[in-house]
Enzyme design. Sequence first.
Site, PDB file in Angstrom:
ATOM      1  N   LYS A   9      20.865  19.376  67.913  1.00 48.50           N
ATOM      2  CA  LYS A   9      21.889  18.713  67.101  1.00 48.50           C
ATOM      3  C   LYS A   9      22.140  17.273  67.578  1.00 48.50           C
ATOM      4  O   LYS A   9      21.691  16.890  68.665  1.00 48.50           O
ATOM      5  CB  LYS A   9      23.175  19.547  67.151  1.00 48.50           C
ATOM      6  CG  LYS A   9      23.006  20.948  66.550  1.00 48.50           C
ATOM      7  CD  LYS A   9      24.336  21.692  66.507  1.00 48.50           C
ATOM      8  CE  LYS A   9      24.154  23.068  65.870  1.00 48.50           C
ATOM      9  NZ  LYS A   9      25.445  23.754  65.669  1.00 48.50           N
ATOM     10  N   TYR A  49      23.888  24.173  55.482  1.00 47.83           N
ATOM     11  CA  TYR A  49      24.925  25.112  55.934  1.00 47.83           C
ATOM     12  C   TYR A  49      25.698  25.746  54.762  1.00 47.83           C
ATOM     13  O   TYR A  49      26.858  26.134  54.931  1.00 47.83           O
ATOM     14  CB  TYR A  49      25.910  24.401  56.868  1.00 47.83           C
ATOM     15  CG  TYR A  49      25.419  24.271  58.302  1.00 47.83           C
ATOM     16  CD1 TYR A  49      25.200  25.401  59.095  1.00 47.83           C
ATOM     17  CD2 TYR A  49      25.196  23.028  58.891  1.00 47.83           C
ATOM     18  CE1 TYR A  49      24.780  25.299  60.422  1.00 47.83           C
ATOM     19  CE2 TYR A  49      24.769  22.911  60.212  1.00 47.83           C
ATOM     20  CZ  TYR A  49      24.565  24.057  60.967  1.00 47.83           C
ATOM     21  OH  TYR A  49      24.145  23.951  62.272  1.00 47.83           O
ATOM     22  N   PHE A  57      35.727  24.983  58.920  1.00 50.91           N
ATOM     23  CA  PHE A  57      35.054  23.932  59.692  1.00 50.91           C
ATOM     24  C   PHE A  57      33.890  23.286  58.930  1.00 50.91           C
ATOM     25  O   PHE A  57      33.167  22.459  59.483  1.00 50.91           O
ATOM     26  CB  PHE A  57      34.565  24.485  61.038  1.00 50.91           C
ATOM     27  CG  PHE A  57      33.684  25.713  60.938  1.00 50.91           C
ATOM     28  CD1 PHE A  57      32.329  25.606  60.653  1.00 50.91           C
ATOM     29  CD2 PHE A  57      34.221  26.984  61.145  1.00 50.91           C
ATOM     30  CE1 PHE A  57      31.515  26.732  60.564  1.00 50.91           C
ATOM     31  CE2 PHE A  57      33.411  28.121  61.059  1.00 50.91           C
ATOM     32  CZ  PHE A  57      32.053  27.989  60.761  1.00 50.91           C
ATOM     33  N   ARG A  85      17.902  32.984  70.517  1.00 53.72           N
ATOM     34  CA  ARG A  85      19.361  33.112  70.508  1.00 53.72           C
ATOM     35  C   ARG A  85      19.895  33.414  71.914  1.00 53.72           C
ATOM     36  O   ARG A  85      20.971  32.967  72.295  1.00 53.72           O
ATOM     37  CB  ARG A  85      19.809  34.175  69.498  1.00 53.72           C
ATOM     38  CG  ARG A  85      19.575  33.711  68.061  1.00 53.72           C
ATOM     39  CD  ARG A  85      19.962  34.750  67.035  1.00 53.72           C
ATOM     40  NE  ARG A  85      21.406  34.896  66.901  1.00 53.72           N
ATOM     41  CZ  ARG A  85      22.172  34.053  66.205  1.00 53.72           C
ATOM     42  NH1 ARG A  85      21.653  32.997  65.631  1.00 53.72           N
ATOM     43  NH2 ARG A  85      23.466  34.264  66.107  1.00 53.72           N
ATOM     44  N   THR A  91      27.642  31.008  70.291  1.00 54.50           N
ATOM     45  CA  THR A  91      28.085  29.820  69.526  1.00 54.50           C
ATOM     46  C   THR A  91      29.199  29.087  70.267  1.00 54.50           C
ATOM     47  O   THR A  91      29.168  27.866  70.407  1.00 54.50           O
ATOM     48  CB  THR A  91      28.606  30.260  68.130  1.00 54.50           C
ATOM     49  OG1 THR A  91      27.571  30.980  67.478  1.00 54.50           O
ATOM     50  CG2 THR A  91      29.015  29.060  67.291  1.00 54.50           C
ATOM     51  N   ARG A 102      23.786  26.404  75.755  1.00 57.17           N
ATOM     52  CA  ARG A 102      25.167  26.065  75.374  1.00 57.17           C
ATOM     53  C   ARG A 102      26.120  26.106  76.559  1.00 57.17           C
ATOM     54  O   ARG A 102      27.021  25.269  76.676  1.00 57.17           O
ATOM     55  CB  ARG A 102      25.626  26.974  74.245  1.00 57.17           C
ATOM     56  CG  ARG A 102      24.990  26.564  72.907  1.00 57.17           C
ATOM     57  CD  ARG A 102      25.143  27.622  71.874  1.00 57.17           C
ATOM     58  NE  ARG A 102      24.784  27.180  70.527  1.00 57.17           N
ATOM     59  CZ  ARG A 102      24.564  28.018  69.520  1.00 57.17           C
ATOM     60  NH1 ARG A 102      24.679  29.322  69.706  1.00 57.17           N
ATOM     61  NH2 ARG A 102      24.233  27.556  68.331  1.00 57.17           N
ATOM     62  N   ASN A 112      27.643  22.049  69.783  1.00 60.27           N
ATOM     63  CA  ASN A 112      27.085  23.061  70.675  1.00 60.27           C
ATOM     64  C   ASN A 112      25.566  22.913  70.864  1.00 60.27           C
ATOM     65  O   ASN A 112      24.862  23.872  71.129  1.00 60.27           O
ATOM     66  CB  ASN A 112      27.476  24.468  70.214  1.00 60.27           C
ATOM     67  CG  ASN A 112      26.973  24.792  68.815  1.00 60.27           C
ATOM     68  OD1 ASN A 112      26.363  23.951  68.157  1.00 60.27           O
ATOM     69  ND2 ASN A 112      27.197  26.008  68.361  1.00 60.27           N
ATOM     70  N   HIS A 115      20.945  24.794  67.274  1.00 58.08           N
ATOM     71  CA  HIS A 115      21.117  25.786  66.207  1.00 58.08           C
ATOM     72  C   HIS A 115      19.880  26.668  66.184  1.00 58.08           C
ATOM     73  O   HIS A 115      18.778  26.206  66.477  1.00 58.08           O
ATOM     74  CB  HIS A 115      21.277  25.100  64.846  1.00 58.08           C
ATOM     75  CG  HIS A 115      21.125  26.056  63.693  1.00 58.08           C
ATOM     76  ND1 HIS A 115      22.170  26.819  63.238  1.00 58.08           N
ATOM     77  CD2 HIS A 115      20.039  26.409  62.965  1.00 58.08           C
ATOM     78  CE1 HIS A 115      21.726  27.591  62.253  1.00 58.08           C
ATOM     79  NE2 HIS A 115      20.437  27.365  62.063  1.00 58.08           N
ATOM     80  N   GLU A 126      15.570  28.608  56.188  1.00 59.10           N
ATOM     81  CA  GLU A 126      15.847  27.414  56.996  1.00 59.10           C
ATOM     82  C   GLU A 126      14.575  26.622  57.298  1.00 59.10           C
ATOM     83  O   GLU A 126      14.591  25.392  57.298  1.00 59.10           O
ATOM     84  CB  GLU A 126      16.554  27.823  58.296  1.00 59.10           C
ATOM     85  CG  GLU A 126      17.965  28.342  58.028  1.00 59.10           C
ATOM     86  CD  GLU A 126      18.771  28.571  59.297  1.00 59.10           C
ATOM     87  OE1 GLU A 126      19.981  28.770  59.183  1.00 59.10           O
ATOM     88  OE2 GLU A 126      18.184  28.547  60.413  1.00 59.10           O
TER      89      GLU A 126
HETATM   90  P1  CMP Z   1      25.484  27.003  64.351  1.00 58.43           P
HETATM   91  O1  CMP Z   1      24.783  28.063  65.102  1.00 58.43           O
HETATM   92  O2  CMP Z   1      24.706  25.804  63.961  1.00 58.43           O
HETATM   93  O3  CMP Z   1      26.117  27.645  63.028  1.00 58.43           O
HETATM   94  C1  CMP Z   1      27.286  27.166  62.405  1.00 58.43           C
HETATM   95  C2  CMP Z   1      27.944  26.070  63.192  1.00 58.43           C
HETATM   96  O4  CMP Z   1      29.285  25.801  62.859  1.00 58.43           O
HETATM   97  C3  CMP Z   1      28.000  26.468  64.657  1.00 58.43           C
HETATM   98  O5  CMP Z   1      26.722  26.488  65.225  1.00 58.43           O
HETATM   99  C4  CMP Z   1      28.962  25.388  65.196  1.00 58.43           C
HETATM  100  O6  CMP Z   1      28.295  24.160  65.412  1.00 58.43           O
HETATM  101  C5  CMP Z   1      29.903  25.180  64.000  1.00 58.43           C
HETATM  102  N1  CMP Z   1      31.249  25.719  64.201  1.00 58.43           N
HETATM  103  C6  CMP Z   1      32.367  24.986  64.299  1.00 58.43           C
HETATM  104  N2  CMP Z   1      33.440  25.746  64.443  1.00 58.43           N
HETATM  105  C7  CMP Z   1      33.023  27.023  64.426  1.00 58.43           C
HETATM  106  C8  CMP Z   1      33.696  28.274  64.530  1.00 58.43           C
HETATM  107  N3  CMP Z   1      35.009  28.363  64.679  1.00 58.43           N
HETATM  108  N4  CMP Z   1      32.927  29.380  64.496  1.00 58.43           N
HETATM  109  C9  CMP Z   1      31.593  29.306  64.323  1.00 58.43           C
HETATM  110  N5  CMP Z   1      30.907  28.121  64.213  1.00 58.43           N
HETATM  111  C10 CMP Z   1      31.622  26.995  64.270  1.00 58.43           C
END
Ligand code: CMP
Length: 138
Positions: A9, A49, A57, A85, A91, A102, A112, A115, A126
């Site tokens: 990211k 997304y 968010f 993962r 996450t 992470r 974070n 992805h 994707e």
């Molecule tokens: P990612 O795995 O890319 O998938 C969705 C993204 O939303 C996640 O990583 C974070 O970067 C972002 N995000 C922000 N806030 C939240 C939240 N509360 N829960 C989950 N994902 C979040």
Amino acid sequence: MERTLAIIKPDGVARGIIGEVIQRLESNKLKITAMKMVKMNQEQAKGFYAVHEERPFFDSLTYFMSSGPIVVMVLEGENAIAKYREIMGATDYRQADEGTIRKDFATDIEKNVVHGSDSPETAVIEIAYFFNRFELIH
Ligand code: CMP
């Protein structure tokens, strides 16, 4: 063999840890079979997304994901989705296991660093979002 989409990211690219992330992928036997650096606009990030459209968010996430270049990769390997993962960690970096990307680098639940696709079905969608069939090495 399974395929998954990986993204470094904008925060990961800006902090200069592309090499560190790739090192962790390769040392865990995840083979990179496609890779490029791109910068999305917010519409493109919203398309990527789309499943999170209703989440509170969504605007912030898509603004962040279009704030700078990202590195997108296709990873291939046995159980690539689950393995990647595991290497990424949860996450929310505060809940991520020690030694995960992470846990070591994320600064925020949104920023974070990485992805990864969450299922084989998602991986197909994707990967096709970023790569055409001529860009996928077999
Ligand atoms: P990612 O795995 O890319 O998938 C969705 C993204 O939303 C996640 O990583 C974070 O970067 C972002 N995000 C922000 N806030 C939240 C939240 N509360 N829960 C989950 N994902 C979040």
